[in-house]
Structure formats: C-alpha cells, structure tokens
Design an enzyme around this catalytic site. Structure first.
Site, PDB file in Angstrom:
ATOM      1  N   SER A 299      -3.427   5.240   5.318  1.00  0.00           N
ATOM      2  CA  SER A 299      -2.434   5.677   4.337  1.00  0.00           C
ATOM      3  C   SER A 299      -2.964   6.885   3.574  1.00  0.00           C
ATOM      4  O   SER A 299      -4.119   7.275   3.718  1.00  0.00           O
ATOM      5  CB  SER A 299      -2.134   4.544   3.350  1.00  0.00           C
ATOM      6  OG  SER A 299      -3.131   4.486   2.345  1.00  0.00           O
ATOM      7  N   ASP A 300      -2.108   7.455   2.746  1.00  0.00           N
ATOM      8  CA  ASP A 300      -2.519   8.603   1.927  1.00  0.00           C
ATOM      9  C   ASP A 300      -3.295   8.193   0.687  1.00  0.00           C
ATOM     10  O   ASP A 300      -3.974   9.015   0.081  1.00  0.00           O
ATOM     11  CB  ASP A 300      -1.274   9.376   1.477  1.00  0.00           C
ATOM     12  CG  ASP A 300      -0.416   8.539   0.530  1.00  0.00           C
ATOM     13  OD1 ASP A 300      -0.417   8.797  -0.694  1.00  0.00           O
ATOM     14  OD2 ASP A 300       0.259   7.612   1.012  1.00  0.00           O
TER      15      ASP A 300
ATOM     16  N   GLY B 219       3.227   7.847   3.584  1.00  0.00           N
ATOM     17  CA  GLY B 219       1.903   8.438   3.626  1.00  0.00           C
ATOM     18  C   GLY B 219       1.779   9.636   4.538  1.00  0.00           C
ATOM     19  O   GLY B 219       1.121  10.629   4.200  1.00  0.00           O
TER      20      GLY B 219
ATOM     21  N   ARG C 155      -3.917   2.190  11.060  1.00  0.00           N
ATOM     22  CA  ARG C 155      -3.219   3.317  10.439  1.00  0.00           C
ATOM     23  C   ARG C 155      -3.810   3.601   9.060  1.00  0.00           C
ATOM     24  O   ARG C 155      -4.126   2.706   8.289  1.00  0.00           O
ATOM     25  CB  ARG C 155      -1.736   2.982  10.327  1.00  0.00           C
ATOM     26  CG  ARG C 155      -0.874   4.059   9.655  1.00  0.00           C
ATOM     27  CD  ARG C 155      -0.400   3.613   8.306  1.00  0.00           C
ATOM     28  NE  ARG C 155       0.495   4.584   7.668  1.00  0.00           N
ATOM     29  CZ  ARG C 155       0.898   4.492   6.401  1.00  0.00           C
ATOM     30  NH1 ARG C 155       0.506   3.500   5.640  1.00  0.00           N
ATOM     31  NH2 ARG C 155       1.699   5.417   5.901  1.00  0.00           N
TER      32      ARG C 155
ATOM     33  N   THR D 269       3.524   1.720  -3.308  1.00  0.00           N
ATOM     34  CA  THR D 269       2.168   2.033  -3.722  1.00  0.00           C
ATOM     35  C   THR D 269       2.157   1.917  -5.234  1.00  0.00           C
ATOM     36  O   THR D 269       3.207   2.048  -5.861  1.00  0.00           O
ATOM     37  CB  THR D 269       1.789   3.476  -3.305  1.00  0.00           C
ATOM     38  OG1 THR D 269       1.948   3.611  -1.901  1.00  0.00           O
ATOM     39  CG2 THR D 269       0.361   3.820  -3.673  1.00  0.00           C
TER      40      THR D 269
ATOM     41  N   THR E 107       3.137   8.125  -4.341  1.00  0.00           N
ATOM     42  CA  THR E 107       3.694   7.010  -3.604  1.00  0.00           C
ATOM     43  C   THR E 107       4.735   7.561  -2.655  1.00  0.00           C
ATOM     44  O   THR E 107       5.266   8.653  -2.862  1.00  0.00           O
ATOM     45  CB  THR E 107       4.314   5.959  -4.543  1.00  0.00           C
ATOM     46  OG1 THR E 107       4.814   4.862  -3.764  1.00  0.00           O
ATOM     47  CG2 THR E 107       5.470   6.538  -5.358  1.00  0.00           C
ATOM     48  N   GLY E 108       5.039   6.815  -1.599  1.00  0.00           N
ATOM     49  CA  GLY E 108       6.028   7.276  -0.632  1.00  0.00           C
ATOM     50  C   GLY E 108       5.553   7.044   0.783  1.00  0.00           C
ATOM     51  O   GLY E 108       4.778   6.129   1.060  1.00  0.00           O
TER      52      GLY E 108
END
Length: 280
Positions: A184-185, A206, A182, A154, A203-204
């Site tokens: 994401s965050d 989600g 799906r 991200t 980032t990472g």
C-alpha cells in the site's frame, strides 16, 4: 498547536446515516482526546497516540476491523515520520498485532526502519507486541460472501506541537481481497510524509497515490514556497489526469490546516483547542 485526523472514505463502509453519525462522534472524541495529549507530548508521540485510537476503533479500516486479503489473512501497514529529523519508519504487511503504528514507533530508533512481511511480525514479537487478531465478524462475513469493499480505508494524523514541530502517522488494513504481498501507499513517502515545513497523510487507492507521489509532492511544494492550498490544488490536478482516487490532510509550519479529496467523501476531523471541524 494543531491536529487533524482522517479515517478513510465514507464510501468504504455502509453509507447509511447511522454509520455516518457513528464516525462523526468517534472522530470528534479521538481528535479532542489527542489534542489533550498533544498539550504535554511531542508531535511524534501524539500522531502515534491518535492513530492508535483510530486503529482500535472497528469503524475504520486499520488495526481492528482491517480488510481481509485474497488468501483469507489480514496484513496491515503503517508509517510514522518525524518532520524535524525527517526520519521515517514503518511496517508493511505485518500480521496479528493490535497497533501497527506502535511497531513503527519502536522502529524509529533503529537503523533499519522499514520492515515488511514476516520480518515485521517477528520484530513486533521480539519487542513485546503480543499476537492479536484484528479480524471482526463484519470483515469475515464480507470475505466469505465475496462482498468487496471499495478499498479506500486508511487512518492518519498530522500534528503540530507546542514547539512548532510537525509529525505524521498513517495506518491501513488494506483494500480487501488484494493479492497477498501487495504494497500500500501508507508506508511510503507517497502516502505519509513530513519535514519542518509541512506534514501530509493520505487515504484512497494506494496505486493512484503512489503513481502521483502525492504526499511528497505536496510537502515539497510547500517547502519550495507554495501556499498549502496551492500545493494541494496543483498536486490534485495532476492526480485528476488519470482520475486518481485520494484524500489528504495536512498542516504546515505556520499552523495552516487543509484537507481535500478527489472523490467524495473523506471522513476527517480537526481541532486547535477552540475550533472543531468534522466531515459532514
């Protein structure tokens, strides 16, 4: 004026020295160019500028170079938040635009500010964003060979402008091979959040970030009087209860910058006009 950016985790792509050096050079260029932009623009305008540069760099998993989903298509998400007005805008699973963050910027002026799927794509077309393929040969080769990346890519930016206003922007090309649809965050308050006291970009993985409401927790704690470092420590301790995978960058209203990751190594760069810090 302060600026900090991130480009996901180094483990997201080949962990060789050549790639590491390329990312360091790219982040240095982008953070310095964005700081120059910040001198004559607002925090909101600057975070969009910085994230657009990151989206245009195929080294990072956002915009050009985004991951390919399970059905062979690329769907991207991005969000923008103005710390002063606390307005957030974003796109979720948008297709075939070069800079999702710029679509989010246009949406900031609308009542319906977060759009998903075909609605987001149609909105982009109506507002002059031409059809653009963000696929790269590397991503297609990974997809066709079923080589799944770690899904921790991200990009994001937090800026504090000359008027002491905060803003944050985050963009992602997904984790790769995910089920279509799906979420994401990145376009949620778990991955992208700001108010007058603090701005945070994540980032990472989600799902881990959303489960912990990470960005919103950090900002809320700073708002309630926590030091920025302490807000990070408490929030990441909670993330650690289930071995959550995340990295975060932040700036508070006093100009303090901070970054932290739960697993090595988030790639980032910060600049305040004098001191430059880049991941090692």
């Amino acid at each position: 004026m302060k600026l900090i950016i991130h480009g996901g985790f180094f483990s997201e792509s080949a962990t060789n020295h050549e790639t590491k050096v390329a990312k360091q050079k790219s982040l240095e260029r982008i953070v310095k160019d964005s700081y120059e932009f910040l001198k004559t623009h607002s925090a909101v305008e600057t975070v969009v500028f910085a994230v657009s540069l990151l989206e245009d760099d195929k080294l990072f998993n956002a915009g050009i170079g985004s991951q390919i989903q399970g059905d062979g298509k690329i769907r991207m998400s991005a969000a923008l938040m103005d710390g002063e007005t606390q307005k957030m805008s974003g796109v979720i699973n948008i297709e075939e635009v070069q800079n999702p963050i710029q679509v989010a910027q246009v949406l900031l002026n609308y009542e319906d500010r977060i759009l998903g799927g075909s609605g987001a794509t149609k909105f982009a077309r109506r507002n002059g964003f031409e059809k653009f393929s963000t696929e790269t040969p590397q991503r297609r080769a990974e997809y066709e060979s079923k080589i799944k990346a770690s899904g921790t890519g991200t990009v994001g930016c937090v800026a504090l402008d000359k008027n002491e206003k905060l803003a944050v922007a985050t963009s992602t090309g997904g984790k790769g091979f995910e089920i279509p649809g799906r979420i994401s965050d990145s376009a949620t308050v778990a991955g992208n959040y700001a108010n007058e006291f603090c701005g945070v970009s994540l980032t990472g993985v989600g799902e881990d970030i959303v489960s912990n409401a990470t960005a919103a927790k950090i900002v809320t704690r700073v708002t309630d009087g926590f030091l920025l470092k302490d807000a990070f420590t408490k929030t990441f301790n909670e993330l650690g209860l289930y071995d959550g995978f995340a990295g975060a960058i932040a700036i508070d209203a006093k100009g303090n910058m901070f970054h932290k990751d739960s697993h090595p190594s988030m790639v980032f760069a910060s600049f305040d006009g004098e001191k430059l810090e880049i991941f090692q």
